[in-house]
Design an enzyme around this catalytic site. Structure first.
Site, PDB file in Angstrom:
ATOM      1  N   ASN A 297     -62.334   6.330 -12.525  1.00  8.87           N
ATOM      2  CA  ASN A 297     -62.042   6.844 -13.866  1.00  8.87           C
ATOM      3  C   ASN A 297     -62.077   5.686 -14.870  1.00  8.87           C
ATOM      4  OD1 ASN A 297     -60.898   7.908 -16.191  1.00  8.87           O
ATOM      5  ND2 ASN A 297     -58.953   8.419 -15.255  1.00  8.87           N
TER       6      ASN A 297
ATOM      7  N   CYS B 181     -55.414  10.094 -14.416  1.00  6.15           N
ATOM      8  CA  CYS B 181     -55.491  10.059 -12.956  1.00  6.15           C
ATOM      9  C   CYS B 181     -54.158   9.630 -12.337  1.00  6.15           C
ATOM     10  CB  CYS B 181     -56.635   9.177 -12.489  1.00  6.15           C
ATOM     11  SG  CYS B 181     -56.639   7.521 -13.172  1.00  6.15           S
TER      12      CYS B 181
ATOM     13  N   GLU C 228     -43.096   9.811 -18.138  1.00  7.13           N
ATOM     14  CA  GLU C 228     -43.288  11.243 -18.337  1.00  7.13           C
ATOM     15  C   GLU C 228     -42.144  12.079 -17.752  1.00  7.13           C
ATOM     16  OE1 GLU C 228     -47.197  12.625 -17.311  1.00  7.13           O
ATOM     17  OE2 GLU C 228     -48.170  10.889 -18.241  1.00  7.13           O
TER      18      GLU C 228
END
Length: 149
Positions: A112, A120, A147
């Site tokens: 990526n 990812c 997060e």
């Protein structure tokens, strides 16, 4: 292709871009110059910093992904993983219609070119364990902690 360098809490990042289109975002070692910083690269840096501080949940950056058809399928599926959520490599493989491609999904995640923005880091092993990440497993853990995971 132009490049710009910035220092973040995760070390130096290199932004590769053309005009207002991001092509690559990488961590790099020692940086000897700033490259060609622009309002666009400053915006990328600002959004990353806001994300790292827990103040941003999505990015508003124009980017172009370049890879194989399989990689592009995987990366497009990664874009759909919401902030604060994870999927397994197997779930990604199933979502792209190839449930046996678990290892290939992992390889695509490893390639990526725009980590964090194409998240990812939100992909985990089937047992929930954190596995490989371009920035290292410790960085992956920290990003998931930002997060709320």
């Amino acid at each position: 292709m132009e490049q710009a360098f910035y220092k973040t809490k995760f070390g130096n990042i290199k932004i590769e871009y053309e005009g207002s289109m991001l092509f690559s975002l990488k961590t790099v070692g020692e940086v000897m110059c700033e490259g060609k910083r622009t309002a666009f690269t400053d915006k990328i840096f600002t959004e990353l910093e806001e994300y790292f501080c827990g103040k941003r949940k999505s990015f508003h950056i124009s980017y172009k992904l370049t890879g194989t058809d399989f990689q592009l399928k995987v990366w497009r599926e990664l874009e759909k993983i919401p902030y604060g959520n994870t999927l397994t490599y197997r779930e990604i493989a199933e979502r792209i219609g190839n449930s046996k491609a678990v290892r290939a999904v992992g390889a695509a995640c490893g390639k990526n070119p725009i980590w964090i923005i194409v998240p990812c880091h939100r992909v985990v092993g089937s047992d929930g364990k954190l596995t490989g990440y371009a920035g290292g497993v410790d960085m992956k853990r920290e990003l998931l902690e930002i997060e709320g995971l």
